[in-house]
Write a protein that holds these residues in place. Structure first.
Motif, PDB file in Angstrom:
ATOM      1  N   CYS A  84     -46.181 -12.264  71.320  1.00 10.62           N
ATOM      2  CA  CYS A  84     -45.366 -13.367  71.046  1.00 10.62           C
ATOM      3  C   CYS A  84     -43.889 -13.352  71.610  1.00 10.62           C
ATOM      4  CB  CYS A  84     -45.646 -13.656  69.542  1.00 10.62           C
ATOM      5  SG  CYS A  84     -44.721 -14.952  68.806  1.00 10.62           S
ATOM      6  N   VAL A 103     -52.390 -19.662  68.079  1.00 11.62           N
ATOM      7  CA  VAL A 103     -51.236 -19.495  67.117  1.00 11.62           C
ATOM      8  C   VAL A 103     -51.086 -18.085  67.025  1.00 11.62           C
ATOM      9  CG1 VAL A 103     -51.040 -20.378  64.805  1.00 11.62           C
ATOM     10  CG2 VAL A 103     -52.526 -21.761  66.424  1.00 11.62           C
ATOM     11  N   CYS A 104     -49.712 -17.717  66.771  1.00 10.76           N
ATOM     12  CA  CYS A 104     -49.455 -16.310  66.425  1.00 10.76           C
ATOM     13  C   CYS A 104     -49.757 -16.209  64.684  1.00 10.76           C
ATOM     14  CB  CYS A 104     -47.992 -16.262  66.829  1.00 10.76           C
ATOM     15  SG  CYS A 104     -47.408 -14.294  66.394  1.00 10.76           S
ATOM     16  N   PRO A 105     -50.311 -14.973  64.642  1.00 10.89           N
ATOM     17  CA  PRO A 105     -50.510 -14.931  63.233  1.00 10.89           C
ATOM     18  C   PRO A 105     -49.400 -14.551  62.215  1.00 10.89           C
ATOM     19  CG  PRO A 105     -51.333 -13.020  64.348  1.00 10.89           C
ATOM     20  CD  PRO A 105     -50.895 -14.029  65.413  1.00 10.89           C
ATOM     21  N   TYR A 106     -48.210 -14.002  62.843  1.00 11.99           N
ATOM     22  CA  TYR A 106     -47.096 -13.471  62.118  1.00 11.99           C
ATOM     23  C   TYR A 106     -46.315 -14.965  61.537  1.00 11.99           C
ATOM     24  CZ  TYR A 106     -43.565  -9.996  61.225  1.00 11.99           C
ATOM     25  OH  TYR A 106     -42.745  -8.995  60.730  1.00 11.99           O
ATOM     26  N   HIS A 107     -45.851 -15.688  62.527  1.00 12.74           N
ATOM     27  CA  HIS A 107     -45.017 -16.893  61.770  1.00 12.74           C
ATOM     28  C   HIS A 107     -45.515 -18.231  62.322  1.00 12.74           C
ATOM     29  CE1 HIS A 107     -42.536 -13.229  62.497  1.00 12.74           C
ATOM     30  NE2 HIS A 107     -42.363 -13.286  61.119  1.00 12.74           N
ATOM     31  N   GLN A 108     -46.757 -18.238  62.829  1.00 18.33           N
ATOM     32  CA  GLN A 108     -47.434 -19.368  63.317  1.00 18.33           C
ATOM     33  C   GLN A 108     -46.729 -20.049  64.557  1.00 18.33           C
ATOM     34  OE1 GLN A 108     -47.051 -19.021  59.774  1.00 18.33           O
ATOM     35  NE2 GLN A 108     -48.928 -17.600  60.313  1.00 18.33           N
ATOM     36  N   TRP A 109     -46.083 -19.464  65.436  1.00 20.48           N
ATOM     37  CA  TRP A 109     -45.610 -20.188  66.598  1.00 20.48           C
ATOM     38  C   TRP A 109     -47.033 -20.331  67.356  1.00 20.48           C
ATOM     39  CZ3 TRP A 109     -40.860 -18.480  69.543  1.00 20.48           C
ATOM     40  CH2 TRP A 109     -39.495 -18.422  68.864  1.00 20.48           C
ATOM     41  N   VAL A 110     -46.760 -21.778  67.966  1.00 22.08           N
ATOM     42  CA  VAL A 110     -48.215 -22.361  68.605  1.00 22.08           C
ATOM     43  C   VAL A 110     -47.828 -22.476  69.875  1.00 22.08           C
ATOM     44  CG1 VAL A 110     -49.685 -24.321  68.607  1.00 22.08           C
ATOM     45  CG2 VAL A 110     -48.519 -23.657  66.377  1.00 22.08           C
ATOM     46  N   ARG A 121     -42.144 -23.494  63.966  1.00 22.89           N
ATOM     47  CA  ARG A 121     -41.823 -23.996  62.715  1.00 22.89           C
ATOM     48  C   ARG A 121     -40.556 -23.481  62.192  1.00 22.89           C
ATOM     49  NH1 ARG A 121     -43.981 -19.969  59.575  1.00 22.89           N
ATOM     50  NH2 ARG A 121     -43.586 -20.888  57.363  1.00 22.89           N
TER      51      ARG A 121
END
Ligand code: FES
Ligand SMILES: [Fe+2]
Length: 401
Positions: A84, A103-110, A121
């Motif tokens: 990411c 979707v990155c599982p850490y802070h949900q960058w898409v 976000r």
């Protein structure tokens, strides 16, 4: 082993002899192998039918690097770094999957399927997302086979693409599916595996089933039998050319990293199977099952892309450590063939399963002996000329020739 020492080690190697032990066991040489060979050249990493729909992906790993091989909404297969651009987390954490976006599982960058960063976000409104996309690595798909290069500017892929397109056109490998695949952990240095796949000195003693199907692999043929097979090969090749089937003919050299050609099997054998009888429906636009065998190989990781009129086998390796290598074997049949009706997994996979297992065992035995304190380089036989060629090519890469 630092750079200068590698140069020194290369210069101590006796031409026509196997490599000194350190090349097969040393972690720093292994690092150099990754840097100068595996992150420089084109790697075969699988078949596109693994990811038929937009949003389908699988993860390809090479040492510490991981790539998301994903089909975009435009149908294009891309290789995106699985890291990411926010704080570096791995994005895809299962071996394969599907999603309309990543979707990155850490802070949900898409991320979009082409790598573009779509949403981050709670970042400030003035945050510019455009520099934070996942930058695709070089990726090419030819006849459904996916090739990846991690180099900034990879070697010219066109000669490979042309040859594969040419010899596989009638077989339409882009309209096949993976009917079965198997993964292996081989306790051997990757070079011993490639060395093994470049010679058939070992075939008579170790591959009775393969030699039965493809008799000219034997080095113990009588003069008469050899002449018979040569004549058969010549006449078949003329026939294939007449009916528009390419017979290939590219050979590996110190500079050319791939080979492709069509060859004759045993008289009456139309499939590379145990008994030479078909094991799956005819591929592509072939009308006659008698299309011989096709073989393709490519440095540094495609051991085999072999097939015939009804199926293909792709066998490709990824080094894990100096003493461990991962291999994957895919069996390909036409995409509309139905398991149990048009083909049986057991019959389809038998000959190459047996042969692959024999080879892995040989390579593991080889590595075990090469790791011993008793090991000294030994001379290649005349029939191991292609193995010597591979070793020379490899040393050229290490020394940036
Ligand atoms: S590391 Fe991926 S969103 Fe934070
Ligand atoms: Fe073999």
């Amino acid at each position: 082993v630092v750079e200068t020492t590698i140069q020194e080690l290369v210069s101590t190697r006796r031409k026509g002899w196997t490599l000194p032990q350190v090349f097969y066991t040393d972690p720093e040489i292994f690092e150099a192998d990754l840097e100068k060979v595996f992150r420089r050249y084109w790697l075969m990493i699988g078949h596109a039918s693994r990811i038929p729909k937009p949003g389908d992906w699988f993860v390809y790993r090479l040492a510490q690097d991981s790539y998301i091989i994903v089909r975009g909404k435009d149908g294009v297969v891309r290789a995106l770094p699985n890291s990411c651009t926010h704080r570096g987390s791995a994005i895809c954490i299962t071996p394969e999957g599907h999603g309309a976006q990543l979707v990155c599982p850490y802070h949900q960058w898409v991320f979009d399927l082409d790598g573009t960063l779509k949403a981050a976000r709670l970042m400030p409104p003035e945050f510019d997302k455009s520099p934070f996309g996942l930058k695709p690595a070089h990726c090419r798909v030819v006849q459904g086979c996916i090739f990846l290069s991690l180099a900034e500017s990879p070697p010219d892929f066109e000669p490979v693409a042309r040859d594969l397109q040419d010899i596989l056109a009638a077989h339409e490998l882009d309209r096949t599916k993976v009917a079965f695949s198997r993964e292996y952990e081989i306790k051997a240095n990757w070079k011993l595996i490639f060395e093994n796949f470049r010679e058939c000195y070992h075939c008579d003693g170790n591959h009775p089933e393969l030699v039965n199907t493809i008799p000219w692999l034997s080095l113990h043929l009588s003069k008469e039998r050899q002449a018979e097979l040569d004549a058969l090969n010549d006449s078949k090749r003329q026939h294939w050319e007449r009916i528009g089937l390419s017979v290939g003919g590219t050979a590996m050299t110190r500079q050319v990293c791939h080979l492709s050609y069509r060859f004759v099997m045993r008289e009456g054998f139309v499939s590379a199977s145990m008994d030479g009888k078909p094991v799956a429906p005819l591929l592509g636009r072939l009308k006659d099952p008698d299309a011989g065998g096709v073989t393709i190989q490519m440095y540094p990781n495609c051991l085999v892309l072999d097939g015939c009129s009804d199926h293909f086998v792709a066998s490709y390796i990824t080094p894990v450590s100096p003493t461990l290598c991962h291999a994957r074997v895919d069996w390909l049949v036409r995409e509309d063939a139905v398991e149990g009706k048009d083909y049986q997994i057991d019959r389809l996979t038998k000959l190459y399963s047996i042969t692959a297992q024999q080879d892995w065992t040989l390579c593991e035995n080889n590595h075990a002996g090469v790791s011993s304190r008793a090991y000294r380089p030994g001379p290649y036989a005349p029939s191991e000329g292609n193995t010597e060629l591979f070793v020379e090519w490899y040393l050229d890469q290490l020394t940036d020739k």
